[in-house]
Design a protein around this motif. Structure first.
Motif, PDB file in Angstrom:
ATOM      1  N   LEU A 203       0.035  -6.320  23.774  1.00 17.66           N
ATOM      2  CA  LEU A 203      -1.127  -5.757  24.458  1.00 17.66           C
ATOM      3  C   LEU A 203      -0.790  -4.429  25.122  1.00 17.66           C
ATOM      4  O   LEU A 203      -1.644  -3.542  25.215  1.00 17.66           O
ATOM      5  N   THR A 204       0.445  -4.282  25.586  1.00 19.54           N
ATOM      6  CA  THR A 204       0.857  -3.015  26.190  1.00 19.54           C
ATOM      7  C   THR A 204       0.633  -1.862  25.223  1.00 19.54           C
ATOM      8  O   THR A 204       0.124  -0.799  25.598  1.00 19.54           O
ATOM      9  N   ALA A 205       1.014  -2.074  23.963  1.00 17.37           N
ATOM     10  CA  ALA A 205       0.857  -1.024  22.948  1.00 17.37           C
ATOM     11  C   ALA A 205      -0.616  -0.696  22.717  1.00 17.37           C
ATOM     12  O   ALA A 205      -0.992   0.479  22.574  1.00 17.37           O
ATOM     13  N   ILE A 206      -1.465  -1.725  22.683  1.00 16.34           N
ATOM     14  CA  ILE A 206      -2.902  -1.506  22.507  1.00 16.34           C
ATOM     15  C   ILE A 206      -3.465  -0.699  23.677  1.00 16.34           C
ATOM     16  O   ILE A 206      -4.241   0.245  23.500  1.00 16.34           O
ATOM     17  N   LEU A 207      -3.057  -1.082  24.900  1.00 22.80           N
ATOM     18  CA  LEU A 207      -3.555  -0.393  26.093  1.00 22.80           C
ATOM     19  C   LEU A 207      -3.060   1.051  26.157  1.00 22.80           C
ATOM     20  O   LEU A 207      -3.766   1.926  26.674  1.00 22.80           O
ATOM     21  N   ASP A 208      -1.872   1.307  25.634  1.00 22.65           N
ATOM     22  CA  ASP A 208      -1.381   2.687  25.585  1.00 22.65           C
ATOM     23  C   ASP A 208      -2.286   3.547  24.709  1.00 22.65           C
ATOM     24  O   ASP A 208      -2.594   4.700  25.054  1.00 22.65           O
ATOM     25  N   VAL A 209      -2.720   2.999  23.575  1.00 18.95           N
ATOM     26  CA  VAL A 209      -3.638   3.722  22.685  1.00 18.95           C
ATOM     27  C   VAL A 209      -4.979   3.955  23.393  1.00 18.95           C
ATOM     28  O   VAL A 209      -5.560   5.050  23.318  1.00 18.95           O
ATOM     29  N   ILE A 210      -5.453   2.927  24.085  1.00 16.85           N
ATOM     30  CA  ILE A 210      -6.724   3.028  24.813  1.00 16.85           C
ATOM     31  C   ILE A 210      -6.653   4.114  25.877  1.00 16.85           C
ATOM     32  O   ILE A 210      -7.579   4.923  26.035  1.00 16.85           O
ATOM     33  N   ARG A 211      -5.541   4.159  26.619  1.00 15.33           N
ATOM     34  CA  ARG A 211      -5.405   5.143  27.701  1.00 15.33           C
ATOM     35  C   ARG A 211      -5.273   6.562  27.162  1.00 15.33           C
ATOM     36  O   ARG A 211      -5.798   7.508  27.745  1.00 15.33           O
ATOM     37  N   GLU A 212      -4.581   6.709  26.044  1.00 14.24           N
ATOM     38  CA  GLU A 212      -4.449   8.029  25.435  1.00 14.24           C
ATOM     39  C   GLU A 212      -5.819   8.526  24.970  1.00 14.24           C
ATOM     40  O   GLU A 212      -6.156   9.708  25.153  1.00 14.24           O
ATOM     41  N   ALA A 213      -6.630   7.625  24.405  1.00 12.48           N
ATOM     42  CA  ALA A 213      -7.986   7.994  23.978  1.00 12.48           C
ATOM     43  C   ALA A 213      -8.858   8.328  25.181  1.00 12.48           C
ATOM     44  O   ALA A 213      -9.712   9.228  25.128  1.00 12.48           O
ATOM     45  N   GLU A 214      -8.657   7.619  26.285  1.00 10.55           N
ATOM     46  CA  GLU A 214      -9.411   7.873  27.507  1.00 10.55           C
ATOM     47  C   GLU A 214      -9.148   9.289  28.018  1.00 10.55           C
ATOM     48  O   GLU A 214     -10.072   9.996  28.433  1.00 10.55           O
ATOM     49  N   LEU A 215      -7.890   9.711  27.964  1.00 18.42           N
ATOM     50  CA  LEU A 215      -7.522  11.048  28.437  1.00 18.42           C
ATOM     51  C   LEU A 215      -8.176  12.138  27.597  1.00 18.42           C
ATOM     52  O   LEU A 215      -8.419  13.246  28.085  1.00 18.42           O
ATOM     53  N   ARG A 216      -8.460  11.850  26.316  1.00 18.47           N
ATOM     54  CA  ARG A 216      -9.069  12.846  25.430  1.00 18.47           C
ATOM     55  C   ARG A 216     -10.593  12.736  25.381  1.00 18.47           C
ATOM     56  O   ARG A 216     -11.249  13.478  24.652  1.00 18.47           O
ATOM     57  N   SER A 217     -11.143  11.808  26.137  1.00 17.56           N
ATOM     58  CA  SER A 217     -12.593  11.632  26.175  1.00 17.56           C
ATOM     59  C   SER A 217     -13.223  12.607  27.171  1.00 17.56           C
ATOM     60  O   SER A 217     -12.542  13.219  27.999  1.00 17.56           O
ATOM     61  N   PHE A 218     -14.542  12.723  27.110  1.00 16.43           N
ATOM     62  CA  PHE A 218     -15.267  13.604  28.031  1.00 16.43           C
ATOM     63  C   PHE A 218     -15.173  13.084  29.464  1.00 16.43           C
ATOM     64  O   PHE A 218     -15.211  13.855  30.419  1.00 16.43           O
ATOM     65  N   GLY A 219     -15.056  11.781  29.607  1.00 14.80           N
ATOM     66  CA  GLY A 219     -14.937  11.180  30.929  1.00 14.80           C
ATOM     67  C   GLY A 219     -15.131   9.688  30.857  1.00 14.80           C
ATOM     68  O   GLY A 219     -15.216   9.090  29.779  1.00 14.80           O
ATOM     69  N   VAL A 220     -15.193   9.054  32.036  1.00 17.28           N
ATOM     70  CA  VAL A 220     -15.268   7.600  32.155  1.00 17.28           C
ATOM     71  C   VAL A 220     -16.526   7.219  32.923  1.00 17.28           C
ATOM     72  O   VAL A 220     -16.822   7.797  33.977  1.00 17.28           O
ATOM     73  N   LEU A 221     -17.264   6.262  32.388  1.00 13.44           N
ATOM     74  CA  LEU A 221     -18.475   5.750  33.029  1.00 13.44           C
ATOM     75  C   LEU A 221     -18.133   4.445  33.726  1.00 13.44           C
ATOM     76  O   LEU A 221     -17.580   3.530  33.108  1.00 13.44           O
TER      77      LEU A 221
END
Length: 489
Positions: A203-221
């Motif tokens: 799960l750590t690896a999955i969450l790392d991908v999620i967080r990297e995508a979050e950083l490249r997103s327009f923002g967080v709702l």
């Protein structure tokens, strides 16, 4: 000035892609409906069985003229070997089914992409578990906003745990340590930290991908509001450095029909339930519910039952149907329990928001899921925090150590949802002590209750015109309109 022959500019168009778990879908659908109420054209992409959960609410919105619709996709049961109808994360019963369900959500990627190619929206709002949407949005030339279904506090604590790795510096699982880098002094033990934050795993690896995508997103709702966790909104934005908008609590935008159907149709007549509450004194009833995913074993249910009886307070207790199938209630209820207590047991989905809003409810024993915490705070109801899994131990610290709007039940160990769900984790004495501490009206309980009610009053104001959440919503809509205009021009 536009001439009479010019057509008005098209509505801003957003596509919402919720994850297939109740705790993610419910607030995200509420958010989509909130955008539609402000004239934004909204499409919600979901699967057949999940669409039935909120179809009535969407139909009411459409009938009232709101620009909202569902785009329903067939669920790929056969491709992953799942029985038909099993397409919600809270319905899985084994690790194998959980993995298959996650695989199936990935198989939805192609039909979702095709739908978006056929009609490109102005923005994609997708759950954190769909990190692939950030790259696809970039290909389409539009922004992707990520929905995070937890608190700012939990996100900040998770960041600190990853960045500073304090678990590596303690000598035992039960040793208290201070989470570094947070605005407040917050203490945890290693056993209370999620296993993927404690040590690296799948799960750590999955969450790392999620967080990297979050950083490249327009923002967080976020389904939160500034006044509830101001230091952590600022910390997330200014220290961690991620752009966010708070537009919660979204449950405040619901009609009475919405509250009855919120997530699923209630298994009880709400009028019967509320009539029973009408006969109780203000702040006298304890509401007990642990969310849609965790199912306690009979020995743990027995500990809860005996604690409720010993505390001598009226209660409404929501349990899963799956928790009663082996021998029914008598397999775990103490003999004569129903005749000795003043309580209501609801088996299945309950109208939680309606219950919490009733004046008779004086406390909520909860698993610390973020939706439940927000709904309780919005209703001004203090909490008995019993965290189980996911980010819930972090949320417990927000409740008990930071906002100070509840007491802890004494849970000591973070649970793997599918491996540890057969264990007794909290004994009767701890449960009884927590109930009495909150419900018996001492000075501490009065202070907790007043703080919670004050936050409830603030929550009502933040969604009104000029409130912090209202302003964030309007600001985001304005930013997306400007982005669309710059893209078109």
């Amino acid at each position: 000035m536009a001439s009479d022959t010019e057509s008005p500019p098209p509505k801003l168009e957003l596509v919402f892609i919720p994850f297939l778990a109740s705790g993610h879908m419910i607030p995200m659908v509420d958010m989509a409906r909130l955008f539609a109420s402000h004239g934004v054209a909204v499409t919600i992409i979901t699967t057949t069985h999940n669409s039935l959960i909120f179809k009535n609410a969407i139909d009411r919105d459409i009938k009232s003229g709101k620009p909202i619709k569902l785009h329903v996709l067939p669920f790929p049961f056969a491709e992953v070997g799942l029985p038909e109808g099993l397409e919600k994360m809270n319905s899985v019963t084994s690790q194998g089914q959980k993995q298959k369900l996650y695989q199936a959500t990935m198989l939805l990627k192609k039909p979702i992409q095709q739908m978006l190619l056929d009609h490109i929206p102005d923005c994609i709002v997708s759950d954190m578990f769909y990190p692939w949407t950030v790259d696809f949005a970039a290909e389409l030339g539009i922004p992707r906003i990520v929905f995070q279904g937890s608190s700012y506090f939990a996100l900040c604590a998770q960041y600190s745990m990853r960045h500073y790795a304090p678990c590596e510096n303690v000598t035992s699982d039960m040793e208290l340590f201070v989470v570094p880098g947070l605005p407040d002094r917050v203490e945890l033990t290693r056993l209370q930290v999620p296993d993927h934050d404690r040590t690296k795993n799948e799960l750590t690896a999955i969450l790392d991908v999620i967080r990297e995508a979050e950083l490249r997103s327009f923002g967080v709702l976020m389904n939160s509001f500034y006044e509830l966790e101001p230091s952590y909104v600022n910390h997330f934005r200014n220290v961690i450095g991620i752009k966010t908008w708070n537009i919660g609590p979204v449950s405040l935008c619901l009609s009475t029909n919405d509250k009855y159907e919120r997530g699923h149709n209630s298994v009880v007549d709400p009028h019967e339930c509320l009539s029973w509450l009408d006969s109780m004194k203000p702040n006298s009833v304890l509401y007990v519910s642990f969310g849609s995913q965790h199912k306690f074993p009979p020995p743990q249910l027995y500990e809860i039952a005996t604690a409720l009886e010993a505390s001598n307070h009226p209660f409404i207790w929501v349990i899963h149907n799956e928790e009663t199938i082996d021998g029914g209630d008598e397999a775990w209820l103490p003999n004569g329990f129903k005749s000795r207590v003043n309580g209501m047991i609801i088996r299945g989905w309950a109208p939680q928001v309606l219950i919490l809003e009733h004046v008779a409810i004086g406390g909520f024993m909860t698993h610390c899921g973020w939706n439940s915490i927000l709904e309780s705070v919005t209703a001004g109801v203090p909490l008995i925090a019993w965290p189980l899994y996911a980010e819930q131990f972090y949320n417990e610290k927000l409740v008990t150590q930071v906002a100070k709007i509840g007491v802890g039940v004494g849970a000591e160990k973070w649970l793997n949802l599918l491996e540890d769900d057969g264990k007794v984790v909290v004994k009767k004495k701890k449960i009884e002590k927590a109930v009495i501490r909150l419900m018996d009206g001492g000075d501490e309980a009065k202070e907790i209750r007043e703080r919670t009610k004050e936050l409830g009053r603030k929550a009502m104001k933040v969604v009104e015109v000029g409130g912090s959440s209202y302003n964030d919503l309007i600001s985001l809509i304005g930013e997306l309109v400007l982005l669309r205009e710059s893209r078109i021009n």
